[in-house]
Design a protein around this motif. Structure first.
Motif, short mmCIF file in Angstrom:
data_model
loop_
_atom_site.label_atom_id
_atom_site.label_comp_id
_atom_site.label_asym_id
_atom_site.label_seq_id
_atom_site.Cartn_x
_atom_site.Cartn_y
_atom_site.Cartn_z
N PHE A 15 0.84 -1.08 -0.15
CA PHE A 15 -0.14 -0.05 0.00
C PHE A 15 0.83 1.43 -0.11
O PHE A 15 0.34 2.40 -0.05
CB PHE A 15 -0.92 0.08 1.05
N SER A 16 1.96 1.09 0.04
CA SER A 16 3.14 2.13 0.29
C SER A 16 2.87 3.34 -0.81
O SER A 16 3.00 4.33 -0.53
CB SER A 16 4.55 1.69 0.53
N LYS A 17 2.77 2.82 -2.09
CA LYS A 17 2.84 3.82 -3.36
C LYS A 17 1.62 4.85 -3.15
O LYS A 17 1.63 5.90 -3.38
CB LYS A 17 2.85 3.04 -4.49
N PHE A 18 0.16 3.98 -2.85
CA PHE A 18 -0.89 4.85 -2.64
C PHE A 18 -0.71 5.71 -1.52
O PHE A 18 -1.18 6.60 -1.52
CB PHE A 18 -2.12 3.92 -2.54
N TYR A 19 -0.26 5.19 -0.29
CA TYR A 19 0.04 5.96 0.90
C TYR A 19 0.82 7.22 0.59
O TYR A 19 0.45 8.27 1.11
CB TYR A 19 0.48 4.83 1.91
N GLY A 20 1.77 7.06 -0.22
CA GLY A 20 2.76 8.06 -0.44
C GLY A 20 1.87 9.04 -1.12
O GLY A 20 2.24 10.29 -1.19
N ALA A 21 1.30 8.62 -2.18
CA ALA A 21 0.40 9.81 -2.95
C ALA A 21 -0.54 10.31 -2.09
O ALA A 21 -0.65 11.67 -2.53
CB ALA A 21 -0.27 8.92 -3.91
N LEU A 22 -1.27 9.67 -1.21
CA LEU A 22 -2.05 10.49 -0.09
C LEU A 22 -1.30 11.51 0.68
O LEU A 22 -1.60 12.55 0.79
CB LEU A 22 -2.61 9.47 0.81
N PHE A 23 -0.18 11.11 0.83
CA PHE A 23 0.94 12.37 1.59
C PHE A 23 0.97 13.66 0.62
O PHE A 23 0.85 14.63 1.06
CB PHE A 23 2.25 11.76 2.04
N VAL A 24 1.50 13.28 -0.57
CA VAL A 24 1.91 14.30 -1.46
C VAL A 24 0.49 15.09 -1.85
O VAL A 24 0.41 16.40 -1.86
CB VAL A 24 2.36 13.58 -2.69
N THR A 86 -10.32 7.05 1.73
CA THR A 86 -9.49 6.21 1.14
C THR A 86 -9.12 5.20 2.14
O THR A 86 -9.21 3.82 1.66
CB THR A 86 -8.07 6.92 0.70
N LEU A 87 -9.05 5.40 3.43
CA LEU A 87 -8.60 4.50 4.39
C LEU A 87 -9.95 3.46 4.59
O LEU A 87 -9.87 2.42 4.89
CB LEU A 87 -8.12 5.03 5.51
N LEU A 88 -11.12 4.09 4.52
CA LEU A 88 -12.42 3.39 4.86
C LEU A 88 -12.38 2.44 3.71
O LEU A 88 -12.64 1.22 3.97
CB LEU A 88 -13.41 4.53 4.62
N LEU A 89 -12.24 2.84 2.28
CA LEU A 89 -12.38 1.93 1.28
C LEU A 89 -11.28 0.87 1.45
O LEU A 89 -11.52 -0.56 1.18
CB LEU A 89 -12.15 2.62 -0.07
N TYR A 90 -10.18 1.20 1.67
CA TYR A 90 -8.83 0.24 2.05
C TYR A 90 -9.45 -0.94 3.07
O TYR A 90 -8.74 -1.96 3.11
CB TYR A 90 -7.57 0.85 2.40
N ILE A 91 -10.47 -0.51 4.02
CA ILE A 91 -10.63 -1.57 5.26
C ILE A 91 -11.20 -2.79 4.34
O ILE A 91 -11.01 -3.97 4.67
CB ILE A 91 -11.51 -0.83 5.90
N LEU A 129 -1.75 1.51 11.75
CA LEU A 129 -0.61 2.21 11.27
C LEU A 129 -0.58 3.25 10.28
O LEU A 129 -0.22 4.35 10.35
CB LEU A 129 0.57 1.15 11.02
N PHE A 130 -1.77 2.83 9.46
CA PHE A 130 -1.97 3.60 8.26
C PHE A 130 -2.72 5.26 8.87
O PHE A 130 -2.33 6.17 8.56
CB PHE A 130 -2.83 3.29 6.92
N VAL A 131 -3.74 4.88 9.59
CA VAL A 131 -4.50 5.93 10.48
C VAL A 131 -3.39 6.83 11.25
O VAL A 131 -3.56 8.04 11.06
CB VAL A 131 -5.63 5.23 11.15
N TRP A 132 -2.61 6.17 12.06
CA TRP A 132 -2.02 7.07 13.10
C TRP A 132 -0.70 7.71 12.19
O TRP A 132 -0.32 8.62 12.44
CB TRP A 132 -1.11 6.20 13.98
N GLY A 133 -0.27 7.26 11.05
CA GLY A 133 0.95 7.69 10.36
C GLY A 133 0.47 9.07 9.57
O GLY A 133 0.89 10.13 9.77
N LEU A 134 -1.02 8.91 9.13
CA LEU A 134 -1.61 10.09 8.62
C LEU A 134 -1.88 11.13 9.80
O LEU A 134 -1.84 12.42 9.24
CB LEU A 134 -2.84 9.67 7.82
N VAL A 135 -2.32 10.84 10.77
CA VAL A 135 -2.62 11.67 11.94
C VAL A 135 -1.17 12.33 12.17
O VAL A 135 -1.10 13.69 12.33
CB VAL A 135 -3.02 11.13 13.07
N ALA A 136 -0.26 11.79 12.60
CA ALA A 136 1.10 12.33 12.90
C ALA A 136 1.41 13.15 11.49
O ALA A 136 2.18 14.25 11.82
CB ALA A 136 2.07 11.13 12.80
#
Length: 276
Positions: A15-24, A86-91, A129-136
């Protein structure tokens, strides 16, 4: 434990590529939001000062200073909503993509020489971890926005706010970054319970296919009803019978019971019912 660690690392990696895209995307939307606001504010200020022959001090006295919480924050809210959706759909996607197409990956995953609950726990841990990572990340972005805001607005035109003030004055940030531990435990505890309930609903569908869809929806509804049942009893049948602290305790107990049953039921479905 090593098998769990490998599964968790694999879930994060894919999921790292999509996760990184969310960050950007989040960074760009929030900085664009600050730039649009500050650009519009300074244009209005310059036009007003020119047409009315005012100084900067007179302008802020007649109108108002620029503030990071002084506008609608539309793009800011969209960025947070995008991450949440995005995270809701990823569940759901975190379970279903093993079954997509003709790949036998789901078969290989479930036949690994480890407990199937390691697969479950790895997916649950990855979501957390994805949730807390985005919160941080969002917490750090507040500092970035403050820096951009201060660079774009001269000091005489702006009202500087601390990070704490920004969080407390924004409705979404108050939930994402609560000021008190009990609020943190309440919001993120409720989120964890919701994810576990949705995982159980997904496993019901994977176990019984079309019948499982209805069973999953029904299970989710019943679980949610049980958690809020103390609140319903307090408001409908016994108004003002429970103290607020007692009501919270009852809901906490119901949440723990529902969570424990959901984890046990998920384990049962994974070991006995889920097929490829």
């Amino acid at each position: 434990m090593s098998n769990f660690g490998k599964l968790l690392n694999w879930e994060i990696t894919r999921f790292s590529k999509f996760y990184g895209a969310l960050f950007v995307i989040t960074l760009l939307l929030q900085l664009l939001d600050v730039w649009l606001y500050t650009h519009d504010y300074m244009n209005n200020a310059e036009r007003a000062m020119e047409s009315q022959s005012m100084t900067a001090v007179q302008y802020v006295q007649n109108y108002s200073k620029a503030s990071l919480n002084g506008y609608d924050n539309i793009l800011f809210d969209w960025s947070i909503s995008l991450c949440g959706v995005t995270l809701l759909l990823y569940i759901f996607l975190i379970w279903y993509k093993e079954w997509v197409g003709r790949s036998t990956f789901a078969y290989r995953l479930l036949m690994l020489p480890t407990s199937r609950m390691n697969v479950y726990l790895a997916k649950l841990s990855a979501i957390l971890l994805f949730v807390w990572g985005l919160v941080a990340y969002q917490f750090l972005l507040i500092y970035v926005q403050i820096a951009a805001f201060e660079a774009l607005i001269p000091s005489e035109f702006r009202q500087d706010l601390t990070v704490t003030e920004i969080i407390r004055q924004h409705p979404l940030l108050k939930i994402l970054l609560p000021s008190y531990f009990n609020e943190f435990a309440l919001y993120y505890g409720a989120g964890l319970v919701s994810v576990i309930i949705l995982f159980t609903a997904v496993l019901l569908e994977r176990s019984y296919r079309f019948k499982g869809i209805g069973a999953g929806i029904l299970y989710s509804g019943v679980a949610a009803f049980l958690i809020i049942l103390p609140q319903i009893i307090s408001e409908v049948w016994f108004p003002d019978f429970f103290f607020p602290s007692e009501l919270i305790l009852l809901e906490l107990v119901m949440g723990i019971l529902v969570t424990a049953f959901s984890v046990w039921f998920s384990s049962y479905l994974l070991h006995k019912k889920v097929t490829v």
